[in-house]
Write an enzyme that holds these catalytic residues in place. Sequence first.
Site, PDB file in Angstrom:
ATOM      1  N   GLU A 191       0.991  -1.070  -0.352  1.00  0.00           N
ATOM      2  CA  GLU A 191      -0.268  -0.171   0.049  1.00  0.00           C
ATOM      3  C   GLU A 191       0.551   1.432  -0.069  1.00  0.00           C
ATOM      4  O   GLU A 191       0.662   1.693  -0.549  1.00  0.00           O
ATOM      5  CB  GLU A 191      -0.827  -0.005   0.720  1.00  0.00           C
ATOM      6  CG  GLU A 191      -2.505  -1.133   1.241  1.00  0.00           C
ATOM      7  CD  GLU A 191      -1.763  -2.441   1.380  1.00  0.00           C
ATOM      8  OE1 GLU A 191      -0.472  -2.667   2.398  1.00  0.00           O
ATOM      9  OE2 GLU A 191      -3.180  -3.233   1.618  1.00  0.00           O
ATOM     10  N   HIS A 260      -9.988  -4.348  12.357  1.00  0.00           N
ATOM     11  CA  HIS A 260     -10.610  -4.372   9.934  1.00  0.00           C
ATOM     12  C   HIS A 260     -11.425  -3.775  10.681  1.00  0.00           C
ATOM     13  O   HIS A 260     -12.365  -3.180   9.540  1.00  0.00           O
ATOM     14  CB  HIS A 260     -10.904  -5.803  10.244  1.00  0.00           C
ATOM     15  CG  HIS A 260      -9.666  -6.243   9.352  1.00  0.00           C
ATOM     16  ND1 HIS A 260      -8.635  -6.833  10.097  1.00  0.00           N
ATOM     17  CD2 HIS A 260      -9.320  -6.742   7.997  1.00  0.00           C
ATOM     18  CE1 HIS A 260      -7.661  -7.808   8.853  1.00  0.00           C
ATOM     19  NE2 HIS A 260      -7.820  -7.292   7.678  1.00  0.00           N
TER      20      HIS A 260
HETATM   21  C1  TPP Z   1      -1.882  -4.403   4.540  1.00  0.00           C
HETATM   22  C2  TPP Z   1      -2.563  -4.984   4.088  1.00  0.00           C
HETATM   23  N1  TPP Z   1      -3.096  -5.022   2.701  1.00  0.00           N
HETATM   24  C3  TPP Z   1      -4.037  -5.990   2.429  1.00  0.00           C
HETATM   25  C4  TPP Z   1      -4.685  -7.015   2.503  1.00  0.00           C
HETATM   26  C5  TPP Z   1      -6.190  -7.345   2.784  1.00  0.00           C
HETATM   27  N2  TPP Z   1      -5.697  -9.079   2.881  1.00  0.00           N
HETATM   28  C6  TPP Z   1      -5.587 -10.351   3.051  1.00  0.00           C
HETATM   29  S1  TPP Z   1      -4.334 -11.295   3.202  1.00  0.00           S
HETATM   30  C7  TPP Z   1      -4.329 -11.261   1.563  1.00  0.00           C
HETATM   31  C8  TPP Z   1      -3.130 -11.593   1.075  1.00  0.00           C
HETATM   32  C9  TPP Z   1      -2.029 -12.284   1.457  1.00  0.00           C
HETATM   33  O1  TPP Z   1      -1.280 -13.169   1.371  1.00  0.00           O
HETATM   34  P1  TPP Z   1       0.025 -13.531   1.538  1.00  0.00           P
HETATM   35  O2  TPP Z   1       0.746 -12.716   2.493  1.00  0.00           O
HETATM   36  O3  TPP Z   1       0.113 -14.887   0.389  1.00  0.00           O
HETATM   37  O4  TPP Z   1      -0.549 -14.669   2.861  1.00  0.00           O
HETATM   38  P2  TPP Z   1      -1.904 -16.277   2.415  1.00  0.00           P
HETATM   39  O5  TPP Z   1      -3.115 -15.875   2.797  1.00  0.00           O
HETATM   40  O6  TPP Z   1      -1.171 -17.042   1.717  1.00  0.00           O
HETATM   41  O7  TPP Z   1      -1.420 -17.112   3.758  1.00  0.00           O
HETATM   42  C10 TPP Z   1      -4.929  -9.584   1.800  1.00  0.00           C
HETATM   43  C11 TPP Z   1      -4.727  -9.148   0.412  1.00  0.00           C
HETATM   44  C12 TPP Z   1      -4.773  -7.003   4.523  1.00  0.00           C
HETATM   45  N3  TPP Z   1      -5.146  -7.628   5.717  1.00  0.00           N
HETATM   46  N4  TPP Z   1      -3.342  -6.063   5.718  1.00  0.00           N
END
Ligand code: TPP
Lengths: 457, 333
Positions: A191, A260
């Site tokens: 972000e 959230h």
């Molecule tokens: C700073 C932030 N940006 C966006 C999100 C929304 N979000 C939650 S999980 C996620 C994906 C994360 O993927 P990854 O790091 O690969 O972990 P996984 O879910 O695959 O375990 C996103 C975009 C968030 N929680 N925090």
Amino acid sequence: MATNILMPALSPTMEEGTLAKWLVKEGDAVESGMILAEIETDKATMEFEAVDEGVLGKILVAEGTENVKVNEAIAVLLEDGEDASAVPAGGPAPTPVSAATAEPSAQPTPAAPPAAVATVTPEPDVPAGTRFKQQTVREALRDAMAEEMRRDGDVFLMGEEVAEYQGAYKISQGLLDEFGEKRVIDTPITEHGFAGIGVGAAFAGLRPIVEFMTFNFAMQAIDQIINSAAKTLYMSGGQMGSPIVFRGPNGAAARVGAQHSQDYAAWYAQIPGLKVIQPYSAADAKGLLKSAIRDNNPVICLENEILYGKSFEVPELDDFTVPLGKAKIWREGTDLTIVSFGIGMTYALEAAEALASEGISAEVVDLRSLRPMDTQTVINSVMKTNRCITVEEGWPVCSIGNHISAVLMQQAFDYLDAPVINLTGKDVPMPYAANLEKLALVTTAEVIEAAKAVTYR
Amino acid sequence: MATAPKRSTRAKKPNASKEELIEFYREMLLIRRFEEKAGQLYGMGLIGGFCHLYIGQEAVVVGLEASTKDGDQRITTYRDHGHMLACGMDPKGVMAELTGRKDGLSKGKGGSMHMFSKEKEFYGGHGIVGANVPLGAGLAFANKYRGNDNVAFTYFGDGAANQGQVYETYNMAELWMLPVIFVIENNQYAMGTSTKRSTKSPSLYVRGEAYGIPGEQVDGMDVLAVKAAGQKAVDHCRAGKGPYILEVMTYRYRGHSMSDPAKYRTREEVQKVRDERDPINHVRDILLTGKHATEEDLKALDKEIKGIVNEAAQFAQDSPEPALEELYTDIYA
Ligand SMILES: Cc1ncc(C[n+]2csc(CCOP(=O)(O)OP(=O)(O)O)c2C)c(N)n1
Ligand SMILES: [Mg+2]
């Protein structure tokens, strides 16, 4: 023993859904993890997987059935060797639900304002004879972006999951198809980086729309929003500004916990150099977002996940805009003024309706823009009603309501017949538990109570 | 200085005793059955909001926990149920937190994404992608400050690996020689974004090289390979040689959270991993072919675990909602 397979809840806000398609038939062996059916929720079509093993004895809800309630039995699962004919029509008796689950607090999603639409004063921004269509806030926001992108080739959309996934909350549905990947851009989860890239692109004269998946994640980018976007015009002596829109859902959704569920209205409203809008209705969402995209300043557009699916009348005009910094009177009244914005309007309008039935006439003002804020409309209303309460979901300390109270004290003191009451979310991080979450949010009952307090009823 | 990053491959010979193999099997199965139950309770509306399941990734945390000792810390993201079970937190307390009840690990106030245990040195349970990475290094900072040889296991995803604060942390962790293992659980997707679509340098284990941090890529569907790599990383940290990166290649079978329409990958892709690389079946095969256990033994184990999970689920439904006064507690110390 035969068990019922129940209609699952597949999203935080789902209460019912369409059983789109069965992928298994009666008599099929079921293994855990197997996909049983496709179910359409409020947001998407989802696959429904089996948890328990057995044989599909009977399908109780045919495919294509709409409005199937969560937890309704949709099929019967038999243990190996069990006979389907043993299943009574309608399936086995439902498994008893424990006392705690039966509490009504499980789904705190507020209902749509019942009769609010009927009592709306006519939209002053549209010419007489304008036709209206029903649209959700979600669709209205999408249309606003699409219209502005058609109008101006320098407008582009950037954010996490905005392109191929069609938006985490499906706001950018169809935009990738229409505008291509040059203008609808998926970013990595970075972000602070992409907000800064957006501001830089705006310095160079492009008109970025930066979507934050939710405003909770804009905290990662807060420095670029405040220190870069909001201040550069001033620091450059007016040479260079940032015509950029930062938008996304703000405030509590349902049961997503402390990190959230935050309302940033008061935070952004404090910053000179930013403009801030927080639409309630679909028409305002569309008209305000279009104005925001055209504005030469950084604009924060605070949306709300629970409002995304709500339908409102939207004018059918080629180019419908709502000016920034202009409040809207949703309902005229004489006994008190209720000032709100965004999802707070849900409670304000519900309360006004209930108060009307008790003979209390409330005027409901939707600020729509928080910066610049149309305090004159509020003052004018209070000069007529002499009483005011404010409603918002954010925290009580240094709230938008606090600001309104101060303005009224300084500019309309002699017209006030009662102290202004600010209704807000409670002064706590958002809890996860259903009963506590409900308690943490502002409620219609609290608005009604405050209205009675200021009118001394 | 650091050794060059490298890939390790699937362990050929089990580097574990019969008892250890059975323990791995049991722990992974407990996570899987627990998560299946959580998915079911979500479907019934008993769990709300976001709920991110760990199904498919069980070998990562189970393999790494094998090298921990008392005082080691762990911190992870919102996809945290497996981590809590693997470090010995009570399934009943975890499940009751999922249902938002008084007996949940956070009294019902945290939910699926936010649970903690001082006793088990589990520091959460964090919802902001990337934010737990510097926190993990901070735990390691405390170890160094106090002069003990404990290690902080810091878990995050392939998507999180693109956040800027991860690299700020890498730099300081190596600069100050902090005993932290950065465990990147590369399940190949961040919500709907595959690693291919979020970066042109998809090998995440090499990203510490510029800062001098050694890294290794590990088959995360093989609990024995994870264990071996984890032991090496732990030895490195305990010896005072600074941080270590493990990129553990894994896969999530379910959607990102419960409301994921999963249009970004095919059903066949998921099925292929389930059929060919499942971490639980892998150990099961070793147990059976090595005659460490019979089908009957494993059936009995499965039954026992189902019992634990069902008991947790019942507990989580019977536990009352938190008292209303709890709304205002725990805001200040
Ligand atoms: C700073 C932030 N940006 C966006 C999100 C929304 N979000 C939650 S999980 C996620 C994906 C994360 O993927 P990854 O790091 O690969 O972990 P996984 O879910 O695959 O375990 C996103 C975009 C968030 N929680 N925090
Ligand atoms: Mg991932």
